[in-house]
Design a protein around this motif. Structure first.
Motif, PDB file in Angstrom:
ATOM      1  N   GLY A 190      66.591  27.257 -55.087  1.00 50.53           N
ATOM      2  CA  GLY A 190      65.529  27.916 -54.325  1.00 50.53           C
ATOM      3  C   GLY A 190      65.150  29.278 -54.855  1.00 50.53           C
ATOM      4  O   GLY A 190      64.297  29.956 -54.276  1.00 50.53           O
ATOM      5  N   LEU A 191      65.784  29.702 -55.917  1.00 51.24           N
ATOM      6  CA  LEU A 191      65.424  31.005 -56.474  1.00 51.24           C
ATOM      7  C   LEU A 191      64.006  30.992 -57.042  1.00 51.24           C
ATOM      8  O   LEU A 191      63.309  31.991 -57.003  1.00 51.24           O
ATOM      9  N   SER A 192      63.605  29.878 -57.608  1.00 57.21           N
ATOM     10  CA  SER A 192      62.263  29.824 -58.183  1.00 57.21           C
ATOM     11  C   SER A 192      61.273  29.422 -57.101  1.00 57.21           C
ATOM     12  O   SER A 192      61.635  28.792 -56.105  1.00 57.21           O
ATOM     13  N   ASP A 193      60.029  29.814 -57.340  1.00 58.95           N
ATOM     14  CA  ASP A 193      58.993  29.488 -56.371  1.00 58.95           C
ATOM     15  C   ASP A 193      58.852  27.993 -56.179  1.00 58.95           C
ATOM     16  O   ASP A 193      58.784  27.490 -55.051  1.00 58.95           O
ATOM     17  N   GLU A 194      58.792  27.277 -57.297  1.00 62.56           N
ATOM     18  CA  GLU A 194      58.626  25.831 -57.202  1.00 62.56           C
ATOM     19  C   GLU A 194      59.836  25.191 -56.554  1.00 62.56           C
ATOM     20  O   GLU A 194      59.724  24.258 -55.768  1.00 62.56           O
ATOM     21  N   ILE A 231      77.336  31.792 -49.264  1.00 54.01           N
ATOM     22  CA  ILE A 231      76.863  32.360 -50.533  1.00 54.01           C
ATOM     23  C   ILE A 231      77.446  33.755 -50.764  1.00 54.01           C
ATOM     24  O   ILE A 231      76.987  34.478 -51.648  1.00 54.01           O
ATOM     25  N   GLY A 287      64.270  33.673 -53.243  1.00 54.10           N
ATOM     26  CA  GLY A 287      63.888  32.791 -52.153  1.00 54.10           C
ATOM     27  C   GLY A 287      63.168  33.469 -51.010  1.00 54.10           C
ATOM     28  O   GLY A 287      63.030  32.879 -49.944  1.00 54.10           O
ATOM     29  N   PHE A 318      70.983  27.444 -53.209  1.00 55.10           N
ATOM     30  CA  PHE A 318      70.483  28.813 -53.329  1.00 55.10           C
ATOM     31  C   PHE A 318      69.882  29.027 -54.716  1.00 55.10           C
ATOM     32  O   PHE A 318      68.787  29.586 -54.857  1.00 55.10           O
ATOM     33  N   VAL A 319      70.569  28.527 -55.738  1.00 54.07           N
ATOM     34  CA  VAL A 319      70.073  28.674 -57.110  1.00 54.07           C
ATOM     35  C   VAL A 319      68.747  27.928 -57.263  1.00 54.07           C
ATOM     36  O   VAL A 319      67.778  28.450 -57.815  1.00 54.07           O
ATOM     37  N   GLN A 325      75.564  27.168 -52.608  1.00 55.48           N
ATOM     38  CA  GLN A 325      75.222  28.077 -53.706  1.00 55.48           C
ATOM     39  C   GLN A 325      74.265  27.413 -54.702  1.00 55.48           C
ATOM     40  O   GLN A 325      73.367  28.071 -55.243  1.00 55.48           O
ATOM     41  N   GLU A 326      74.437  26.123 -54.927  1.00 50.91           N
ATOM     42  CA  GLU A 326      73.518  25.465 -55.858  1.00 50.91           C
ATOM     43  C   GLU A 326      72.135  25.293 -55.236  1.00 50.91           C
ATOM     44  O   GLU A 326      71.117  25.366 -55.924  1.00 50.91           O
ATOM     45  N   GLU A 363      56.705  34.764 -59.015  1.00 45.76           N
ATOM     46  CA  GLU A 363      57.512  33.822 -58.251  1.00 45.76           C
ATOM     47  C   GLU A 363      58.379  34.539 -57.229  1.00 45.76           C
ATOM     48  O   GLU A 363      58.612  35.745 -57.303  1.00 45.76           O
ATOM     49  N   SER A 364      58.888  33.717 -56.330  1.00 43.03           N
ATOM     50  CA  SER A 364      59.686  34.252 -55.240  1.00 43.03           C
ATOM     51  C   SER A 364      60.928  34.993 -55.757  1.00 43.03           C
ATOM     52  O   SER A 364      61.608  34.532 -56.669  1.00 43.03           O
ATOM     53  N   ALA A 412      66.745  31.646 -66.399  1.00 42.88           N
ATOM     54  CA  ALA A 412      65.437  32.027 -66.916  1.00 42.88           C
ATOM     55  C   ALA A 412      64.401  31.221 -66.168  1.00 42.88           C
ATOM     56  O   ALA A 412      64.716  30.389 -65.319  1.00 42.88           O
ATOM     57  N   GLU A 450      67.761  27.014 -66.684  1.00 42.35           N
ATOM     58  CA  GLU A 450      66.392  27.463 -66.631  1.00 42.35           C
ATOM     59  C   GLU A 450      65.620  26.511 -65.725  1.00 42.35           C
ATOM     60  O   GLU A 450      65.620  25.303 -65.933  1.00 42.35           O
ATOM     61  N   VAL A 451      65.008  27.056 -64.712  1.00 38.50           N
ATOM     62  CA  VAL A 451      64.091  26.265 -63.903  1.00 38.50           C
ATOM     63  C   VAL A 451      62.705  26.588 -64.442  1.00 38.50           C
ATOM     64  O   VAL A 451      62.219  27.699 -64.316  1.00 38.50           O
ATOM     65  N   ARG A 472      61.785  26.595 -54.414  1.00 38.18           N
ATOM     66  CA  ARG A 472      61.724  26.915 -52.996  1.00 38.18           C
ATOM     67  C   ARG A 472      60.736  25.985 -52.278  1.00 38.18           C
ATOM     68  O   ARG A 472      61.026  25.445 -51.203  1.00 38.18           O
TER      69      ARG A 472
END
Lengths: 288, 774
Positions: free
Chosen positions: B531-535, A110, A151, B528-529, B525-526, A147-148, A141, B126-127, B537
């Protein structure tokens, strides 16, 4: 993503506070208040919980900052993954909100991935992502404040702060102490922040605030069931460039049994960063 | 004086202290018997140290368990503001309950959506929550419906293809939920039932609901079936003896045996489960058999001699050996179940075997002691008046018509063996309930409209970071596709789907972009993307380890016959081995489906081993009791027929071998030999005292056959009560044993005399020379 509340005026923005993660603001990860901001003379009476909260919110965290750090993520099995990243920030000025750029340097797969946040006073924040594999900037968005954050066990709210007026404050112990890693005791306040919003994910936080620094050094975050869900603990607090900075801290999540440790390896403030360093172009080109 | 006579004398002398001990023990056992300590969880069926359970625990600790509660919400008004608000409210309220770790529903689901280009940029992703504030308007609700049905991860899993059924999948803290499971499910039911919009119906299922239903059935069996068993026993006994005092004595003795059995079962450290709810009726009917023999013998002695001590000592002296032989063989038949790997079968076997021996002890101490104390009856009981002559005639008829009897027996055996060959092994927990049962109805709905209630997992283990490698992802993708082609598979999901979905949205949303990215680092990387949101993750934590050393594929199936699942598991193992051959990643098939499929396997092996053990031990004891190979063989013939008949009957009428019926053969073998031992013992005593074989058969048929018929009638009626259990295996078990008892009586009264008559040199003169053992 649900509507995110945003301050309606500059003055209101000034009094944003992350009761928990003012700690992050306090450690200088993000600028939540301009350094020139002074406590209001018409504010709460000195020594009250409201006064402590206001002082945390308005303390000097620099006009800009550059923090290199290691983010260590430990999962419920005890397995650790490390990410190396640099967070640069630029404090709000005029109508422009705060700017935050997060750049990942490691692990290799990454490396170069970037994350840019433009905060706005009057509208929803904008977030951009750059993935080297796609070689393009994408807007993203949908992240709720709680939220985290990238991560980790920290949330966006932990990073960006909350509105001071969204909480009520109560002094739990005006004569508390915090013992640092070297065993030295420091006077502290223990205050409790209660969310006015009944639907808040974390409606209650108990924080230990070091008196000489206005930095939160411990915090316990309670969920809607009233169970303690997250714990924050500072293990190293330093003052590079004259600004109190948390250099080593851990956020542990009791519910998920995960924890995130941030170790700052380099902290610099007021380096003269400009808005250009936080453009979408810079997000993309800075990765190369 | 023979040993049995010496024992009889000793028991008579110490009858009062020994009776006091029996009663004191009953009081102590009554205090220990906690019938509410029920465990029908996974651990009730599978040993915790079995490899499958260990693998499942490893999987559960990594990704969370598969013992979920599934709630289906069905109706036309699902995608309306009211319907979505309802889903949102119940999802949130359930999520706040103790020990609830996660609620998966449309209201908590997130979707990855494209953001349109803006200010000259390339757009974005958008997640975002699927529902969010769109539940407030009809147009928003319609958009939610569209998005849900368009999402390949949601469609067919959380929402049916026609948008009329949705599921809430509720995960709990599996280490702690069982202690409070019933209360938590009740709270969930209250939440779900509150303000449910008209037109929406809710259905409960999933492993958690099945376990709870089993617990409820266990209690219901104890509470609902025990009284009618007792009532029928009392009525039948009264009809046979026409003596309130004797019936009261027998019921009291039976009660003492039951209390001893249940108390010792708990003291041995076992928990109650759906199988052990059958302990009480089993002990009741076995106690009846022993006690009826004692009462009849005592009555006859009293009528002949009028001496209570003599009646006591004669009864014990004559019956202690056959009673011990019968009880020991029954206990060994039951104890053979202890060799089963199925925990519930094992504990039932030990508990029932203990109960049988305790019952014998209670019978030979308590019953004759009270009989000595009781005023003797002066009238002739109906079972004596009605049964003696018909049974004598039957015995004689069988003796004089040996050939047709044996021919019919041979035909029955052929039919039975043919039926045995048709036996199926089937542990479909849903089909254990009648079609109208809520559990059956909900399973039907979930199987038909959603991804089904059964699942298993293919867990992958490799070095850190291995799972995110393109070659491993590609293998996972190939395996998922191969699994999807299996006829029984309803849904396959894995981390690959999350990567594909993210890639599709990052690449502009084209259908062709629903694929794994090809660029170096693209997958990492995807992820990673995502997992950026809480849900995001949270979802990733459920499908892949944070260091990418482990991942799994979830394979969902409709509820079906266990042997089909077992075949599917084997096929999945083969496909997984092929997919990861030559790589550093090891696949393991695990999960709840794997556990139950393995349980099925255990059932087959336990049937073979426990029945084999029972066969050998029961007949070894019979040989020891008679100290005669010839009479041992005679007992084998009389006992094999009922057991073969009942197994054949199962095969012919389509009752499968399952967790309850698996025990029928072993239990039947142990139960049916009791009367045979009494019959043959009596025949040998009569011939030893000079009676001709036909006369000895008549006497045995009259006296021992009378007790056998009495107990067969009482026991068949009592076991028949189990037919009314809502849990089919319990009903099957009871009915089949009732049939077994009836066939066993017929075998005793027809086959034993016929065999004796067919081999006069063996069982006539030879018998006279043998010293009677019983």
């Amino acid at each position: 993503m649900g509507p995110r509340e945003v301050p309606t005026s500059r003055s209101r923005r000034m009094c944003r506070l992350a009761p928990l993660v003012t700690l992050i603001a306090a450690c200088g990860l993000v600028v939540t208040a301009a350094p020139w901001t002074q406590p209001s003379t018409a504010g709460p009476a000195e020594g009250t919980a409201d006064w402590v909260a206001a002082r945390i919110d308005t303390r000097d965290t620099g006009r800009d900052s550059r923090l290199a750090m290691t983010m260590r993520l430990v999962d419920r099995q005890g397995r650790a993954r490390e990410r190396t990243l640099v967070i640069t920030t630029l404090a709000a000025a005029g109508v422009r909100g705060d700017r935050v750029l997060v750049r990942f340097l490691a692990p290799a797969d990454i490396r170069g991935t970037g994350f840019l946040v433009w905060e706005h006073a009057q509208q929803e924040d904008e977030r951009f992502l750059y993935l080297p594999a796609l070689a393009r900037v994408r807007r993203i968005a949908g992240a709720e404040a709680q939220e985290s954050f990238v991560g980790s066990d920290l949330s966006y709210e932990d990073i960006g702060g909350r509105k001071l007026s969204d909480y009520t404050y109560r002094m739990l112990d005006a004569a508390a102490t915090w013992t640092d890693a070297q065993g030295a005791a420091h006077p502290a306040w223990r205050i409790e922040s209660a969310a006015k919003d009944g639907g808040a994910r974390y409606p209650r936080v108990q924080s230990l605030v070091r008196k000489d620094a206005f930095v939160i050094v411990e915090a316990q975050v309670f969920n809607r069931r009233g169970d303690r869900e997250k714990q924050y603990a500072v293990s190293r607090l330093e003052r590079p460039d004259g600004i109190w900075t948390v250099m080593d801290a851990t956020m542990a999540n009791d519910a998920t049994r995960t924890r995130t440790t941030l170790v700052v390896t380099e902290a610099r403030y007021n380096t003269g960063l400009t808005e250009a360093a936080f453009s979408r172009r810079e997000l993309e080109q800075g990765a190369r | 004086m023979s040993p049995s006579a010496r024992l009889a004398r000793l028991l008579y002398r110490w009858r009062l202290p020994l009776t006091a001990l029996v009663l004191a023990g009953a009081v102590l056992c009554a205090g220990s018997a906690n019938l509410n300590n029920i465990n029908n969880d996974l651990s009730a069926w599978v040993a915790k140290d079995s490899p499958e359970y260990v693998e499942y625990e490893r999987f559960r600790r990594e990704f969370g368990g598969g013992r979920v509660l599934i709630i289906a919400v069905a109706g036309d008004g699902l995608f309306t503001p009211d319907g979505l608000r309802y889903l949102d409210r119940i999802s949130r309220d359930i999520g706040r309950l103790p020990l609830i770790e996660r609620v998966q529903s449309l209201a908590t689901a997130n979707v990855v959506r494209q953001l349109p280009p803006q200010d000259g940029d390339d757009g974005g992703i958008e997640v975002t929550p699927l529902v969010g504030d769109r539940m407030e308007t009809a147009a928003g609700a319609a958009a939610v419906r569209r998005d849900a049905l368009d999402d390949p991860l949601l469609r067919g899993d959380l929402v049916s293809a026609d948008g009329r059924v949705t599921a809430l999948v509720i995960s709990t803290d599996e280490e702690r939920i069982d202690a409070v499971r019933g209360a938590v499910i009740e709270q969930i039911r209250a939440i779900v039932d509150t303000a449910r919009p008209g037109g929406l119906t809710t259905y409960f299922n999933g492993p958690l609901e099945i376990s709870e239903t089993y617990n409820r059935i266990t209690l219901a069996n104890q509470q609902d079936l025990t009284p009618p068993v007792l009532l029928i026993t009392i009525v039948a006994l009264y009809a046979m003896f026409r003596s309130v005092r004797k019936v009261a004595l027998l019921v009291f003795a039976i009660g003492v045996s039951v209390v001893w059995t249940l108390g010792l079962y708990v003291l041995l450290g076992y928990e109650m489960n759906v199988l052990t709810s059958m302990l009480t009726p089993l002990v009741v009917v076995l106690a009846v058999a022993d006690d009826v023999h004692i009462v009849q013998h005592f009555d006859r002695e009293m009528r002949e001699h009028g001496d209570r001590q003599r009646a006591f000592e004669s009864t014990i002296s004559h019956l202690v050996t056959p009673l011990f032989g019968a009880s020991a063989t029954t206990a060994l038949g039951l104890l053979s179940l202890a060799t089963s790997d199925v925990v519930a079968v094992h504990s039932f076997g030990v508990g029932a075997a203990t109960g049988v021996m305790v019952d014998m002890m209670v019978s030979i101490v308590l019953v004759p002691t009270v009989l000595v104390w009781m005023r003797p009856d002066t009238h002739t009981p109906p079972q004596e008046a009605w049964l003696l002559e018909p049974l004598r005639r039957l015995g004689r008829w069988s003796f004089t018509h040996a050939t047709p009897v044996l021919v019919v027996t041979a035909l029955v055996l052929v039919a039975a063996v043919t039926g045995v060959l048709r036996l199926r092994v089937d542990t479909n927990h849903v089909n254990f309930f009648a079609p109208g049962h809520p559990l059956h109805e909900s399973a039907d709905l979930m199987d038909r409209e959603l991804a089904g209630i059964y699942s298993f997992n293919v867990m992958l283990d490799g070095p850190p970071e291995s799972i995110a490698r393109p070659d491993v992802m590609a293998r996972m993708d190939q395996l998922a596709e191969a699994l999807r082609r299996q006829p029984q598979v309803r849904k396959v999901t894995s981390v690959v789907d999350y990567v594909k979905r993210t890639n599709q949205q990052l690449e502009g949303g084209a259908d062709a972009a629903y694929a794994l990215p090809q660029a170096p680092g693209g997958i990492a990387q995807e992820l990673f993307v995502f997992g950026l949101s809480d849900e995001g993750r949270t979802e990733l934590e459920r499908v892949v380890a944070s260091d990418y050393s482990r991942a799994h594929l979830t394979v969902k199936l409709a509820s079906m016959s266990s042997d089909v699942v077992f075949e599917q598991i084997f096929e999945a193992e083969r496909l997984a081995r092929d997919a990861f051959a030559g790589s550093d990643v090891t696949p393991t098939v695990t999960g709840a489906g794997r556990i139950f499929a393995t349980l099925d396997h255990y059932l087959v092996t336990s049937q073979v081993t426990s029945f084999g053990t029972a066969f050998v031990t029961v007949f070894a004891v019979i040989f020891l009791v008679f100290r005669s190979a010839k009479f041992g063989l005679l007992a084998i013939v009389a006992n094999v027929v009922p057991v073969a008949a009942v197994l054949g009957l199962m095969g012919w009428i389509g009752i499968s071998l399952n967790v309850a019926t698996i025990m029928v053969a072993s239990v039947a073998l142990g139960v049916v030999d009791d009367d045979t031992i009494h019959f043959i013992g009596r025949f040998r005593r009569e011939t030893a005292h000079g009676a001709a074989a036909d006369v000895a058969v008549e006497r045995a048929a009259m006296d021992e056959g009378r007790a056998s018929l009495t107990t067969a009638l009482v026991n068949s009626l009592s076991f028949g009560v189990l037919w009314f259990s809502e849990y089919k295996p319990t009903a099957w078990f009871g009915s089949l044993l009732a049939v077994t008892m009836a066939v066993a009586f017929l075998a005793e009264i027809f086959i034993v005399p016929a065999v004796i008559a067919s081999f006069p040199r063996v069982y006539g003169a030879a018998a006279r020379r043998d010293a009677p053992a019983a």
